[in-house]
Design a protein around this motif. Structure first.
Motif, PDB file in Angstrom:
ATOM      1  N   SER A  26      -3.705  -2.437  10.838  1.00 43.70           N
ATOM      2  CA  SER A  26      -2.979  -2.794   9.618  1.00 43.70           C
ATOM      3  C   SER A  26      -1.849  -3.764   9.925  1.00 43.70           C
ATOM      4  O   SER A  26      -1.326  -3.800  11.045  1.00 43.70           O
ATOM      5  CB  SER A  26      -2.402  -1.540   8.954  1.00 43.70           C
ATOM      6  OG  SER A  26      -1.481  -0.898   9.820  1.00 43.70           O
ATOM      7  N   VAL A  32       1.252  -3.384   2.683  1.00 43.95           N
ATOM      8  CA  VAL A  32       0.472  -3.041   3.873  1.00 43.95           C
ATOM      9  C   VAL A  32      -0.994  -3.344   3.593  1.00 43.95           C
ATOM     10  O   VAL A  32      -1.564  -2.889   2.595  1.00 43.95           O
ATOM     11  CB  VAL A  32       0.645  -1.561   4.263  1.00 43.95           C
ATOM     12  CG1 VAL A  32      -0.315  -1.183   5.393  1.00 43.95           C
ATOM     13  CG2 VAL A  32       2.087  -1.295   4.693  1.00 43.95           C
ATOM     14  N   VAL A  87       2.875  -0.465  11.462  1.00 45.31           N
ATOM     15  CA  VAL A  87       1.811  -1.462  11.409  1.00 45.31           C
ATOM     16  C   VAL A  87       1.872  -2.299  12.676  1.00 45.31           C
ATOM     17  O   VAL A  87       2.846  -2.266  13.420  1.00 45.31           O
ATOM     18  CB  VAL A  87       1.954  -2.374  10.167  1.00 45.31           C
ATOM     19  CG1 VAL A  87       1.834  -1.560   8.880  1.00 45.31           C
ATOM     20  CG2 VAL A  87       3.269  -3.138  10.201  1.00 45.31           C
ATOM     21  N   ALA A 120       1.709  -5.695   7.655  1.00 45.17           N
ATOM     22  CA  ALA A 120       2.500  -5.721   6.430  1.00 45.17           C
ATOM     23  C   ALA A 120       2.917  -7.162   6.171  1.00 45.17           C
ATOM     24  O   ALA A 120       3.368  -7.866   7.082  1.00 45.17           O
ATOM     25  CB  ALA A 120       3.730  -4.831   6.545  1.00 45.17           C
ATOM     26  N   GLU A 122       4.631  -7.184  11.178  1.00 43.17           N
ATOM     27  CA  GLU A 122       5.378  -7.486   9.956  1.00 43.17           C
ATOM     28  C   GLU A 122       5.433  -9.001   9.832  1.00 43.17           C
ATOM     29  O   GLU A 122       5.967  -9.676  10.722  1.00 43.17           O
ATOM     30  CB  GLU A 122       6.794  -6.924  10.024  1.00 43.17           C
ATOM     31  CG  GLU A 122       6.888  -5.414  10.070  1.00 43.17           C
ATOM     32  CD  GLU A 122       8.322  -4.972  10.311  1.00 43.17           C
ATOM     33  OE1 GLU A 122       9.162  -5.147   9.401  1.00 43.17           O
ATOM     34  OE2 GLU A 122       8.601  -4.470  11.414  1.00 43.17           O
ATOM     35  N   GLN A 144       6.331   3.289   7.614  1.00 41.04           N
ATOM     36  CA  GLN A 144       4.937   3.132   7.986  1.00 41.04           C
ATOM     37  C   GLN A 144       4.839   2.201   9.186  1.00 41.04           C
ATOM     38  O   GLN A 144       5.497   1.162   9.244  1.00 41.04           O
ATOM     39  CB  GLN A 144       4.130   2.567   6.811  1.00 41.04           C
ATOM     40  CG  GLN A 144       2.637   2.472   7.105  1.00 41.04           C
ATOM     41  CD  GLN A 144       1.836   2.331   5.842  1.00 41.04           C
ATOM     42  OE1 GLN A 144       2.375   2.367   4.742  1.00 41.04           O
ATOM     43  NE2 GLN A 144       0.537   2.172   5.985  1.00 41.04           N
ATOM     44  N   TRP A 192       6.687  -6.488   0.128  1.00 45.36           N
ATOM     45  CA  TRP A 192       5.972  -5.980   1.287  1.00 45.36           C
ATOM     46  C   TRP A 192       4.738  -5.181   0.864  1.00 45.36           C
ATOM     47  O   TRP A 192       4.827  -4.267   0.046  1.00 45.36           O
ATOM     48  CB  TRP A 192       6.874  -5.098   2.132  1.00 45.36           C
ATOM     49  CG  TRP A 192       7.880  -5.870   2.925  1.00 45.36           C
ATOM     50  CD1 TRP A 192       9.216  -5.949   2.678  1.00 45.36           C
ATOM     51  CD2 TRP A 192       7.626  -6.666   4.080  1.00 45.36           C
ATOM     52  NE1 TRP A 192       9.826  -6.749   3.621  1.00 45.36           N
ATOM     53  CE2 TRP A 192       8.873  -7.205   4.489  1.00 45.36           C
ATOM     54  CE3 TRP A 192       6.487  -6.978   4.811  1.00 45.36           C
ATOM     55  CZ2 TRP A 192       8.997  -8.036   5.598  1.00 45.36           C
ATOM     56  CZ3 TRP A 192       6.608  -7.804   5.922  1.00 45.36           C
ATOM     57  CH2 TRP A 192       7.841  -8.324   6.299  1.00 45.36           C
ATOM     58  N   LEU A 208       7.728   1.694   0.740  1.00 44.94           N
ATOM     59  CA  LEU A 208       6.969   2.126   1.903  1.00 44.94           C
ATOM     60  C   LEU A 208       7.904   2.886   2.832  1.00 44.94           C
ATOM     61  O   LEU A 208       9.017   2.460   3.102  1.00 44.94           O
ATOM     62  CB  LEU A 208       6.395   0.908   2.628  1.00 44.94           C
ATOM     63  CG  LEU A 208       5.452   0.051   1.772  1.00 44.94           C
ATOM     64  CD1 LEU A 208       5.157  -1.258   2.483  1.00 44.94           C
ATOM     65  CD2 LEU A 208       4.173   0.798   1.478  1.00 44.94           C
ATOM     66  N   ILE A 228       9.430  -0.461   7.142  1.00 49.72           N
ATOM     67  CA  ILE A 228       8.192  -0.551   7.912  1.00 49.72           C
ATOM     68  C   ILE A 228       8.547  -0.735   9.383  1.00 49.72           C
ATOM     69  O   ILE A 228       9.521  -1.420   9.708  1.00 49.72           O
ATOM     70  CB  ILE A 228       7.331  -1.726   7.433  1.00 49.72           C
ATOM     71  CG1 ILE A 228       7.074  -1.624   5.928  1.00 49.72           C
ATOM     72  CG2 ILE A 228       6.011  -1.788   8.183  1.00 49.72           C
ATOM     73  CD1 ILE A 228       6.560  -2.903   5.326  1.00 49.72           C
TER      74      ILE A 228
END
Length: 233
Positions: free
Chosen positions: A66, A86, A20, A68, A23, A18, A84, A15, A129
């Motif tokens: 979203s 998402v 999110v 992760a 986490e 990204q 991980w 990833l 992430i």
């Protein structure tokens, strides 16, 4: 040697930066007090919880829509069961749940809780992430720590890095089935920490999945109260 064939979704591509809302490292107990049936039961509980409509609604209601998640089993060693992932829709959640049920047991031996917490920290800091919030969710049925760094020292390092630790003590009749100790008190004193840290206690058995679901919803929503009893709706 037996080879395990994993779904293609398990072999996820990296990833790349990204963003999110959350986490989340799920640290699940796989120590010697947890037999294979309980390993399977825990994985099934998390698989059912992550795909539940209430959890999916909580995810969709976050700022980014979203989160992760990675699922890690801990004992004397720590092992990533699902890397991980998402989750932004039901299909993502179903893929995560399916991958969770495939691998064999990957961790075993006596407790190394401090090392497990630091592994959760490493997994968050070394992924690609960007989470608006970062949380380690620790579950276990005792507070023993037979090797590695102390629980409190590890907890303090994790919290100093800006990561919150929540906990899910697994109980029988309100106490640890392994030692008879009050895990809610011990986990409050030694394990949890950081902004909004909380505990959801789970009795082993039928209430486990419901407790995991409550915990996930609270973590995704943020800012829960300090302790959530097993009887919470």
């Amino acid at each position: 040697m037996r080879h395990w064939l994993l779904p293609l979704a398990f072999l996820a591509t990296p990833l790349h930066a990204q963003e999110v809302d959350l986490e989340l490292v799920l640290l699940a107990d796989a120590s010697g007090s947890i037999d294979q049936a309980e390993i399977d039961f825990q994985r099934q509980g998390y698989a059912q919880a992550i795909t539940h409509p209430d959890v999916l609604y909580a995810i969709s209601s976050t700022l980014t829509g979203s989160i992760a998640v990675t699922y890690v089993e801990w004992a004397a060693n720590q092992a990533v069961v699902v890397d991980w992932t998402v989750i932004a829709n039901p299909q993502d959640a179903e893929a995560f749940a399916a991958n969770l049920l495939v691998p064999p047991r990957l961790a075993s031996g006596r407790n190394a809780i401090g090392a497990a917490l630091l592994e959760g920290k490493r997994l968050i800091e070394e992924n690609s992430i960007t989470g608006l919030r970062r949380v380690i969710d620790f579950s276990g049925d005792s507070a023993n720590n037979w090797s590695g760094p102390s629980i409190v020292e590890a907890r303090d390092q994790v919290v100093a890095a800006g990561i919150t630790i929540n906990a899910l003590p697994i109980l029988r009749d309100g106490v640890s089935e392994v030692s008879g100790e009050n895990l809610i008190e011990l986990y409050t004193d030694r394990v949890i920490g950081g902004p909004g840290a909380f505990i959801v206690a789970a009795e082993s058995g039928a209430s486990f999945t419901a407790a995991v679901r409550r915990k996930l919803i609270l973590e995704i929503a943020g800012s829960p109260p300090a302790v959530i009893p097993t009887s919470a709706p």
